[in-house]
Design a protein around this motif. Structure first.
Motif, mmCIF file in Angstrom:
data_model
loop_
_atom_site.group_PDB
_atom_site.id
_atom_site.type_symbol
_atom_site.label_atom_id
_atom_site.label_comp_id
_atom_site.label_asym_id
_atom_site.label_seq_id
_atom_site.Cartn_x
_atom_site.Cartn_y
_atom_site.Cartn_z
ATOM 1 N N UNK A 1 0.832 -1.209 0.000
ATOM 2 C CA UNK A 1 0.000 0.000 0.000
ATOM 3 C C UNK A 1 0.860 1.251 0.000
ATOM 4 N N UNK A 2 1.937 1.244 0.770
ATOM 5 C CA UNK A 2 2.832 2.401 0.828
ATOM 6 C C UNK A 2 3.547 2.592 -0.509
ATOM 7 N N UNK A 3 3.984 1.497 -1.106
ATOM 8 C CA UNK A 3 4.665 1.573 -2.412
ATOM 9 C C UNK A 3 3.701 2.135 -3.467
ATOM 10 N N UNK B 1 -5.379 -6.242 -6.029
ATOM 11 C CA UNK B 1 -5.982 -4.987 -6.483
ATOM 12 C C UNK B 1 -4.917 -3.897 -6.595
ATOM 13 N N UNK B 2 -5.240 -2.867 -7.362
ATOM 14 C CA UNK B 2 -4.391 -1.677 -7.441
ATOM 15 C C UNK B 2 -5.304 -0.455 -7.473
ATOM 16 N N UNK B 3 -4.705 0.705 -7.292
ATOM 17 C CA UNK B 3 -5.526 1.914 -7.219
ATOM 18 C C UNK B 3 -5.994 2.307 -8.618
ATOM 19 N N UNK B 4 -7.237 2.736 -8.705
ATOM 20 C CA UNK B 4 -7.812 3.135 -9.986
ATOM 21 C C UNK B 4 -8.591 4.429 -9.807
ATOM 22 N N UNK B 5 -8.425 5.313 -10.797
ATOM 23 C CA UNK B 5 -9.252 6.516 -10.842
ATOM 24 C C UNK B 5 -10.540 6.165 -11.580
ATOM 25 N N UNK B 6 -11.653 6.443 -10.980
ATOM 26 C CA UNK B 6 -12.955 6.123 -11.569
ATOM 27 C C UNK B 6 -13.164 6.929 -12.846
ATOM 28 N N UNK C 1 -10.040 0.620 -5.115
ATOM 29 C CA UNK C 1 -9.165 -0.518 -5.383
ATOM 30 C C UNK C 1 -9.862 -1.354 -6.451
ATOM 31 N N UNK C 2 -9.133 -1.733 -7.493
ATOM 32 C CA UNK C 2 -9.744 -2.464 -8.604
ATOM 33 C C UNK C 2 -8.829 -3.591 -9.073
#
Length: 131
Positions: free
Chosen positions: A6-8, A56-61, A74-75
């Protein structure tokens, strides 16, 4: 938590938006994609998003907007593939989806759907495949 996934992800997200020498900057920072000021703090980011769920990884909607709590989730990889700028969306019957999701709904392969659209156009292809 400096060595957690998460930090990375948080560090990488900020770098691609703020550091012109970072990998990905051309697709993010140079396009005006920003990280909300509150997320300069990892603790605030973690409180807003929680730890990354496995796979999962971070995603902009909305890909035209920056990283902020109201625009991120998270997606999975398959969800992210459907939310790219290059994804071709098709509207039919008042509903908009990517080709892959239409193919699943119609019970055909994406390749077959593509061939039918090229051959018949969207309206006729969908009418044929719905039978």
């Amino acid at each position: 938590m400096s060595r957690t996934t998460t930090h990375v992800i948080w560090k990488t997200m900020r770098a691609r938006c703020q550091n012109p020498t970072a990998s990905g900057y051309a697709d993010y920072g140079s396009r005006g994609i920003t990280v909300c000021e509150a997320w300069d703090s990892f603790e605030v980011f973690l409180a807003d998003m929680g730890e990354r769920p496995p796979g999962m990884s971070i995603e902009r909607i909305d890909n035209s907007k920056g990283y902020a709590p109201e625009n991120c989730r998270w997606a999975s990889n398959s969800e992210q593939c459907r939310n790219r700028r290059s994804t071709h969306l098709i509207e039919y019957g008042g509903k908009t989806q990517c080709r892959k999701d239409w193919a699943i709904e119609l019970g055909v392969t994406a390749q077959r759907l593509n061939r039918q659209i090229e051959k018949l156009g969207i309206e006729n292809a969908f009418e044929l495949l719905r039978k």
